[in-house]
Write an enzyme that holds these catalytic residues in place. Structure first.
Site, PDB file in Angstrom:
ATOM      1  N   GLU A 211       0.824  -1.205   0.000  1.00 54.04           N
ATOM      2  CA  GLU A 211       0.000   0.000   0.000  1.00 54.04           C
ATOM      3  C   GLU A 211       0.856   1.252   0.000  1.00 54.04           C
ATOM      4  O   GLU A 211       0.543   2.238  -0.680  1.00 54.04           O
ATOM      5  CB  GLU A 211      -0.920  -0.014   1.228  1.00 54.04           C
ATOM      6  CG  GLU A 211      -1.980   1.090   1.243  1.00 54.04           C
ATOM      7  CD  GLU A 211      -1.563   2.362   1.986  1.00 54.04           C
ATOM      8  OE1 GLU A 211      -2.360   3.313   2.037  1.00 54.04           O
ATOM      9  OE2 GLU A 211      -0.430   2.406   2.517  1.00 54.04           O
ATOM     10  N   ASP A 234      -7.653   1.994   8.206  1.00 52.53           N
ATOM     11  CA  ASP A 234      -6.270   2.454   8.197  1.00 52.53           C
ATOM     12  C   ASP A 234      -6.025   3.330   9.418  1.00 52.53           C
ATOM     13  O   ASP A 234      -6.844   3.415  10.324  1.00 52.53           O
ATOM     14  CB  ASP A 234      -6.001   3.223   6.895  1.00 52.53           C
ATOM     15  CG  ASP A 234      -4.566   3.124   6.411  1.00 52.53           C
ATOM     16  OD1 ASP A 234      -3.646   3.165   7.246  1.00 52.53           O
ATOM     17  OD2 ASP A 234      -4.349   3.006   5.184  1.00 52.53           O
TER      18      ASP A 234
END
Length: 359
Positions: A211, A234
């Protein structure tokens, strides 16, 4: 939280969950070499999942089927990787040139201890002491090509090895302190959601890779799952400290102690308005604190997921944390707990009617 309106009250994230977060934080999993975290994830999810796969990029794809027919397919994604370094050249006496992996401010690197390679060999990012520098040198940050990782005279590693900050996790009162809590907060949250999975949806959990270098794992994970909707879980920067000159801080993204940050927009995604309404209404009705992350830069795995196949309604929900993309991140246990609560309750309330509404 009001127990009268929450028939599926989320469990408390207690000592066992914090111990899991500690293991995840202390593991080294710089982008492209996520194996240490992947091993912990596989150990944790296999007893609770209906299906577990590791795909060609290294994503862990977990399915927990609903107890009802024709259930929504809801994907949650959390990235396993962290920022760090890659050794690119060996010099003499245990010195190594290195490149950064992910977004790192080079000004913060001098003097930092690091762990190198799969053995976590201890090293230091060194620099000349202040006594031996000129006034002109002290006026400028040291460029990356002049920095070295020093493993000591007998220290050995190899080109391609990853390294990261040698920061050990700890709990300090209401705070959780460690490296890579972006995004081990998200990884631990998905594991805990699987253990207490809502029964009304097919829960599709993607523990993604790479990511920090371009949302690469999330793209292929979403293609494989083909979900009806997706939530990226997140951590997001809490830019909530006082301004150095005493002026009002009007540049914050979100704040510690404000609960989970629901995204409206970031640099990669305009969140699905139905999901924004659904999660905020869930928080309001159940008394779960939340905040809206202020629109601006940054992004999450949602930036890749929502553009997959014919499009996926997507949103991001993050645990706020101070000092993101540095050697340490500080978050609050209460914010993590409320992030879990909002996700658990929000998913438990999802029906097909939600997505039949106009955007």
């Amino acid at each position: 939280m009001n127990p009268k309106t929450n028939s599926q009250q989320a469990p408390v994230l207690g000592a066992e969950a914090i111990a899991l977060l500690e293991r995840l934080s202390n593991a080294v999993a710089v982008s492209g070499d996520e194996g240490e975290v992947r091993a912990i994830v596989l150990e944790q999810v296999k007893p609770h999942a209906d299906e577990v796969k590791v795909d060609a990029l290294g994503n862990v794809l977990v399915t927990r089927k609903a107890k009802t027919k024709n259930a929504l397919r809801i994907m949650l994604a959390a990235h396993m990787d962290e920022i760090g370094f890659m050794l690119v050249d060996e010099e003499e006496d245990g010195l190594y040139r290195f490149a950064t992996v992910g977004g790192i401010d080079v000004r913060q690197l001098v003097g930092k201890p690091v762990w190198v390679g799969k053995q976590h060999a201890p090293g230091i990012i060194g620099a000349r002491p202040i006594h031996l520098t000129t006034r002109d040198e002290r006026a400028h940050s040291i460029p990356l090509d002049q920095l070295r990782i020093d493993l000591g005279l007998n220290g050995k590693a190899k080109v391609g090895d990853r390294a990261t900050f040698a920061t050990t996790f700890r709990q300090s009162g209401p705070s959780l302190v460690g490296k890579a809590l972006d995004n081990r907060f998200g990884v631990a949250t998905l594991i805990e959601l699987l253990k207490q999975a809502p029964q009304n949806v097919d829960l599709l959990l993607a523990f993604t890779v790479q990511e920090e270098v371009g949302l690469r794992g999330a793209r292929v994970a979403a293609y494989a799952f083909a979900p009806d909707a997706a939530i990226a879980v997140d951590s997001t920067p809490a830019v909530d400290l006082p301004m150095w000159d005493g002026s009002e801080n009007n540049k914050f993204n979100c704040r510690l102690d404000g609960g989970p940050a629901i995204y409206v927009a970031d640099s990669g995604t305009l969140s699905d308005p139905r999901l924004i309404r659904h999660l905020s209404q869930t928080g309001d009705e159940l008394g779960i604190p939340y905040q809206f992350r202020q629109p601006g830069g940054g992004g999450t795995d949602a930036g890749a997921i929502h553009k997959t196949r014919s499009g996926v309604p997507s949103i991001s929900v993050s645990v706020p944390g101070r000092y993101a993309h540095s050697a340490v991140l500080i978050g609050r246990l209460a914010d993590w707990q409320n992030t879990f609560n909002l996700l658990h309750a929000g998913i438990s309330r999802m029906t097909r009617a939600l997505f039949e509404q106009p955007r």
